[in-house]
Write an enzyme that holds these catalytic residues in place. Sequence first.
Site, PDB file in Angstrom:
ATOM      1  N   LYS A  23      61.644  19.710  78.849  1.00  0.00           N
ATOM      2  CA  LYS A  23      60.188  19.628  78.729  1.00  0.00           C
ATOM      3  C   LYS A  23      59.646  19.287  80.114  1.00  0.00           C
ATOM      4  O   LYS A  23      59.670  18.142  80.542  1.00  0.00           O
ATOM      5  CB  LYS A  23      59.787  18.555  77.711  1.00  0.00           C
ATOM      6  CG  LYS A  23      58.299  18.465  77.487  1.00  0.00           C
ATOM      7  CD  LYS A  23      57.976  17.419  76.416  1.00  0.00           C
ATOM      8  CE  LYS A  23      56.542  17.504  75.938  1.00  0.00           C
ATOM      9  NZ  LYS A  23      55.566  17.338  77.004  1.00  0.00           N
ATOM     10  N   ARG A  82      50.498  23.399  81.407  1.00  0.00           N
ATOM     11  CA  ARG A  82      50.811  24.594  80.635  1.00  0.00           C
ATOM     12  C   ARG A  82      49.922  25.739  81.085  1.00  0.00           C
ATOM     13  O   ARG A  82      48.719  25.582  81.247  1.00  0.00           O
ATOM     14  CB  ARG A  82      50.557  24.319  79.161  1.00  0.00           C
ATOM     15  CG  ARG A  82      50.959  25.479  78.252  1.00  0.00           C
ATOM     16  CD  ARG A  82      50.775  25.080  76.799  1.00  0.00           C
ATOM     17  NE  ARG A  82      51.376  26.027  75.895  1.00  0.00           N
ATOM     18  CZ  ARG A  82      51.754  25.704  74.661  1.00  0.00           C
ATOM     19  NH1 ARG A  82      51.594  24.486  74.212  1.00  0.00           N
ATOM     20  NH2 ARG A  82      52.282  26.603  73.874  1.00  0.00           N
ATOM     21  N   ARG A  94      45.818  25.194  78.998  1.00  0.00           N
ATOM     22  CA  ARG A  94      46.093  24.871  77.608  1.00  0.00           C
ATOM     23  C   ARG A  94      44.801  24.915  76.790  1.00  0.00           C
ATOM     24  O   ARG A  94      44.797  25.256  75.624  1.00  0.00           O
ATOM     25  CB  ARG A  94      46.709  23.479  77.561  1.00  0.00           C
ATOM     26  CG  ARG A  94      46.953  22.996  76.191  1.00  0.00           C
ATOM     27  CD  ARG A  94      47.458  21.574  76.277  1.00  0.00           C
ATOM     28  NE  ARG A  94      47.479  21.009  74.962  1.00  0.00           N
ATOM     29  CZ  ARG A  94      48.456  20.269  74.490  1.00  0.00           C
ATOM     30  NH1 ARG A  94      49.499  20.015  75.221  1.00  0.00           N
ATOM     31  NH2 ARG A  94      48.377  19.776  73.293  1.00  0.00           N
ATOM     32  N   GLU A 135      55.336  26.450  82.196  1.00  0.00           N
ATOM     33  CA  GLU A 135      54.857  25.169  82.692  1.00  0.00           C
ATOM     34  C   GLU A 135      54.859  25.294  84.214  1.00  0.00           C
ATOM     35  O   GLU A 135      55.850  25.731  84.804  1.00  0.00           O
ATOM     36  CB  GLU A 135      55.792  24.048  82.211  1.00  0.00           C
ATOM     37  CG  GLU A 135      55.237  22.674  82.397  1.00  0.00           C
ATOM     38  CD  GLU A 135      54.236  22.230  81.309  1.00  0.00           C
ATOM     39  OE1 GLU A 135      53.885  23.031  80.416  1.00  0.00           O
ATOM     40  OE2 GLU A 135      53.799  21.068  81.383  1.00  0.00           O
ATOM     41  N   PHE A 174      58.597  29.630  79.257  1.00  0.00           N
ATOM     42  CA  PHE A 174      59.226  29.232  77.998  1.00  0.00           C
ATOM     43  C   PHE A 174      58.847  30.064  76.773  1.00  0.00           C
ATOM     44  O   PHE A 174      59.322  29.791  75.682  1.00  0.00           O
ATOM     45  CB  PHE A 174      59.030  27.737  77.729  1.00  0.00           C
ATOM     46  CG  PHE A 174      57.592  27.289  77.609  1.00  0.00           C
ATOM     47  CD1 PHE A 174      56.896  27.510  76.435  1.00  0.00           C
ATOM     48  CD2 PHE A 174      56.968  26.639  78.652  1.00  0.00           C
ATOM     49  CE1 PHE A 174      55.576  27.087  76.307  1.00  0.00           C
ATOM     50  CE2 PHE A 174      55.655  26.205  78.535  1.00  0.00           C
ATOM     51  CZ  PHE A 174      54.957  26.434  77.354  1.00  0.00           C
ATOM     52  N   ARG A 192      50.015  23.010  65.220  1.00  0.00           N
ATOM     53  CA  ARG A 192      51.029  22.027  65.549  1.00  0.00           C
ATOM     54  C   ARG A 192      51.972  21.968  64.357  1.00  0.00           C
ATOM     55  O   ARG A 192      51.553  21.624  63.256  1.00  0.00           O
ATOM     56  CB  ARG A 192      50.378  20.656  65.770  1.00  0.00           C
ATOM     57  CG  ARG A 192      51.347  19.600  66.266  1.00  0.00           C
ATOM     58  CD  ARG A 192      50.670  18.261  66.439  1.00  0.00           C
ATOM     59  NE  ARG A 192      49.612  18.258  67.436  1.00  0.00           N
ATOM     60  CZ  ARG A 192      49.820  18.235  68.760  1.00  0.00           C
ATOM     61  NH1 ARG A 192      51.055  18.222  69.230  1.00  0.00           N
ATOM     62  NH2 ARG A 192      48.820  18.217  69.598  1.00  0.00           N
TER      63      ARG A 192
END
Length: 587
Positions: free
Chosen positions: A252, A257, A272, A302, A342, A419
């Site tokens: 991470k 982002r 983001r 990222e 990612f 989420r």
Amino acid sequence: MLYSTIADTYEKIEATTKRLEMTDLLVDLLKNTPKEIIDKVVYLTQGKIYPDFVKLEIGVAERLAIKALAKASGIKESEIEEDLKKTGDLGETAQKFMAKKKQVTFFQQPLTVQKVYETLDKMAKASGSGAVDLKTALLAGLLADATPKEAKYIMRTVTGNLRLGIADMTVLDALAIAYGGGKEARELVERAYNISSDLGRVAKAVAEKGLRGVKKFAVLVGEPIRPMLAERLSSPEEILEKLGGKCIAEYKYDGERIQIHKKNGDVTLFSRRLEDISSQYPDAIELVKKHVKAKEAILEAECVAIDADTGEMRPFQELMHRRRKYGIEEAMEEYPVSLFMFDALYVDGKDLTLELYPIRREALVKAIEESERVKTAKYIITSNPKELEKFFLEAIENGCEGLVCKSMAEDSVYQAGARGWLWIKYKRDYKSEMTDTVDLVIVGAFHGRGKRAGTYGALLLAAYNPESDTFETVTKCGTGFTDEDLAKLPEMMKKHVISHKHPRVNSMIEADVWFEPVVVIEVLGAEITLSPIHTCAMNAIRQGSGLAIRFPRFTGNYRLDKAAEDATTISEIVEMYQKQLKKIVES
Ligand code: AMP
């Protein structure tokens, strides 16, 4: 359509405290809106004229609005300012003064939605030297044609104070009811929104073509996809259980982002929050142009601050220097970035959002050409909690926040805008800040690349263990060395070079060059962390872990006065770790 219809609805919405009532009012408004302009009506209810990702704002400053109101109402600016002090709301003030003026107006063209929208659009697009005058004239013209109530809402809209409190989700509910056949349609309508972030485009599609319209909705390069978010758990066992016993665990990275949109030669970067942040990162755009092979793609990465000389990651705070409007070139020099990719959401004509993660990852790997500065997120596939924990510690030590553990199961699609438990972040609960410098022994070195070819890229440093009379590695340090240091180091260390690891050195890391433990330098780090690969104080805090210094920087002090045995000891490091250990408070 008359703008008064919208203004009337706004007034009723303002008066209600119930979400359901708000939805009903919106449903009525949307049903009464001609389909060709439903997108515009939707933007207007949000106080906007475009979706957020379009870099155009109406952006009228208070001064300009007062001037325009004075012009339209014939009232002095000072009087308007006086009243504004009392009301604190330009909308209300405008309503009051326009009502006074209206008593003497005989003929007035009713305002249409189109007219209002077009004028706001012209205002947003006005630029250059005459922009302020043009905006003032356009706004004054609008106000002059408006009823007092309309003037109130126009004023609030242009100054960014509409604030009706209509959430995106309420608009989606209203669209599902008005044009999708009922609330059940909400999921489909929402998906269209999640992959386009454009409420207006969704409204038009569902109004014109019903559910068929939203079902056919596809991702578009240039329109940001609402990001998938992660849940959080705090143990490897829980994480693995939640992910069906096995996962892809990725570093991470601790940066910003970025959603990358590439179409032929053009690259746009969204934050983001889906704002266009391309202008902040010309270097990242160059990296994408050079290393994303796909012609068209939407990728997620990222963006992380790095040490230009070593490629090591730098703390998040350094990246924050890149959040600026001016001086971009200098900031770019001082705080260069790397991209760690990612996810792949779209590649060369194929929408991947409903594909499973292993397939998306494969597409990601194919879409890019890895380089020093562009990489895919480092990962392992594991079903073993111990292995997961080890990878987690390694991630932290290397400058990451922890891990994002991702499902590779049959339902591991990209959940845009949600989420969920398909991504689980694993972060630390505690950290130990470092406030004092330490004196460490140079026991090894790694060859430099690029600008550092011919000298060392980083040094392997150790603390002293007086009990066993050994040197235990605690960090790899490549930052803080001047060009002069770098030129001098190989010369200075030459006489201490040996062909193998020194018997008094305890290291699990393979250095490129080994030294006799003689030279001591002063180093300051940001934190001390548990480490699976450094041997310093192995097992002292936790079984199987040593301690490491995170983000080390050479202070410039060669401690020539100190013998290797005078270096900081492992018990001193343990003590520093324990003394500064603090619970991390989530921001
Ligand atoms: P958080 O902001 O704490 O909710 O964590 C989620 C964020 O981690 C994402 O929004 C990304 O910015 C960031 N991140 C860093 N590395 C990864 C990764 N390998 N996969 C997904 N997200 C990542």
